[in-house]
Design an enzyme around this catalytic site. Structure first.
Site, PDB file in Angstrom:
ATOM      1  N   ASP A  96     -10.491   2.656   2.057  1.00 32.13           N
ATOM      2  CA  ASP A  96     -10.713   1.964   3.157  1.00 32.13           C
ATOM      3  C   ASP A  96     -11.655   2.758   4.134  1.00 32.13           C
ATOM      4  OD1 ASP A  96      -9.557  -0.339   2.998  1.00 32.13           O
ATOM      5  OD2 ASP A  96      -7.571   0.252   3.480  1.00 32.13           O
ATOM      6  N   LYS A 128       0.855  -1.200  -0.172  1.00 32.67           N
ATOM      7  CA  LYS A 128      -0.037  -0.065   0.136  1.00 32.67           C
ATOM      8  C   LYS A 128       0.812   1.198   0.080  1.00 32.67           C
ATOM      9  CE  LYS A 128      -4.188  -1.947   2.239  1.00 32.67           C
ATOM     10  NZ  LYS A 128      -5.195  -1.599   3.133  1.00 32.67           N
TER      11      LYS A 128
END
Length: 288
Positions: A107, A71
């Site tokens: 997210d 990420k």
């Protein structure tokens, strides 16, 4: 699902990743919306990350999802970053648009979309207490600040407190939202902040074993609070079972999983993901 010469590809990239539920969610969405696409899981070593990113443009892909441990590693390959990705310092969705790769993080957006859709909770001017500030926790914290939360209380282990305080100070400076970090070992202080909160979130993996509680057994929960856990297996963690026994509304991490995927799908295709029908199918898989 028809696959032909016009089918476009999307993928989730990580290692390990073959256990992921994301292909099920996105392929359901492609099929139900009629978008000519297919979604796969790519388990790759870091040495292949650069060429994998290049292939998004080379093969005219919709984009990719990124999971751990990549990420942050993908950041240098992005042409642009959205506000959420920049604040969090991590990308979980790459959007291929007009020849550019846009790094996004869905997210936190997915977490708050799940709260809005499943409990009608909106974070604006609300007080949050969150346990943990790792990858998912940080995304939730940053998105809460972007969405106009009033106060965010973070509880972390003493051993990792300073790093979290530095990130909290950075987020405060950028958003103006008051964010305070406390040691999770101070249970009296934790109790005080929970009583002042509209939302309590467990963003750690404590409870994944089905038996460990993240808060003291004698903790008092205000009747108006919502208790959320980013874990979805088990479907009801000890924290959620405790909260439900006190008559408090609860939500697990399955909604976050679905709605962060919906945010990515909609950014790639311009189509709304049919989350209601996919939610029912997901529940069957998780309970199954």
């Amino acid at each position: 699902m028809l696959i032909d010469g016009y089918t476009r590809l999307a993928a989730v990239v990580a290692t390990p990743i073959r256990h992921s539920i994301s292909p099920f969610i996105h392929n359901q969405a492609f099929q139900q919306t009629g978008v000519n696409g297919v979604y796969v899981a790519w388990d790759i070593p870091e040495s292949e990350l650069a060429v994998t990113i290049d292939n998004i443009k080379r093969y005219n892909m919709f984009g990719i999802n990124i999971s751990m441990p990549y990420k942050q590693a993908v950041l240098p390959y992005m042409d642009e970053l959205t506000d959420s990705a920049r604040l969090i310092g991590a990308v979980n969705t790459v959007i291929h648009r007009d020849g550019k790769l846009i790094g996004h993080n869905t997210d936190g957006i997915g977490f708050f979309r799940s709260l809005s859709n499943l409990t009608a909770f909106h974070v604006e001017q609300k007080t949050l207490t969150i346990l943990g500030a790792g990858g998912a926790g940080l995304a939730i914290i940053a998105q809460a600040a972007l969405n106009g939360a009033k106060q965010i209380n973070i509880f972390k282990r003493s051993s990792s407190l300073n790093q979290t305080k530095e990130k909290a100070a950075e987020l405060m400076a950028l958003t103006g939202v008051e964010i305070t970090v406390f040691p999770i070992e101070e249970t009296e202080l934790l109790q005080e902040k929970i009583l002042q909160s509209d939302l309590l979130i467990n963003a750690t993996n404590v409870g994944m074993d089905g038996s460990t509680m993240i808060i003291p057994q004698d903790c008092i929960l205000p009747s108006s609070i919502i208790v959320a856990d980013i874990i979805y297996q088990p479907f009801e963690t000890p924290l959620l079972a405790f909260a439900r026994s006190k008559g408090v509304r609860t939500i697990n991490g399955l909604g976050m999983l679905l709605f962060q995927a919906a945010e990515a799908f909609e950014a790639w295709t311009g189509e709304t993901m049919p989350t209601d029908t996919i939610w029912k199918a997901l529940e069957e898989i998780v309970h199954g």
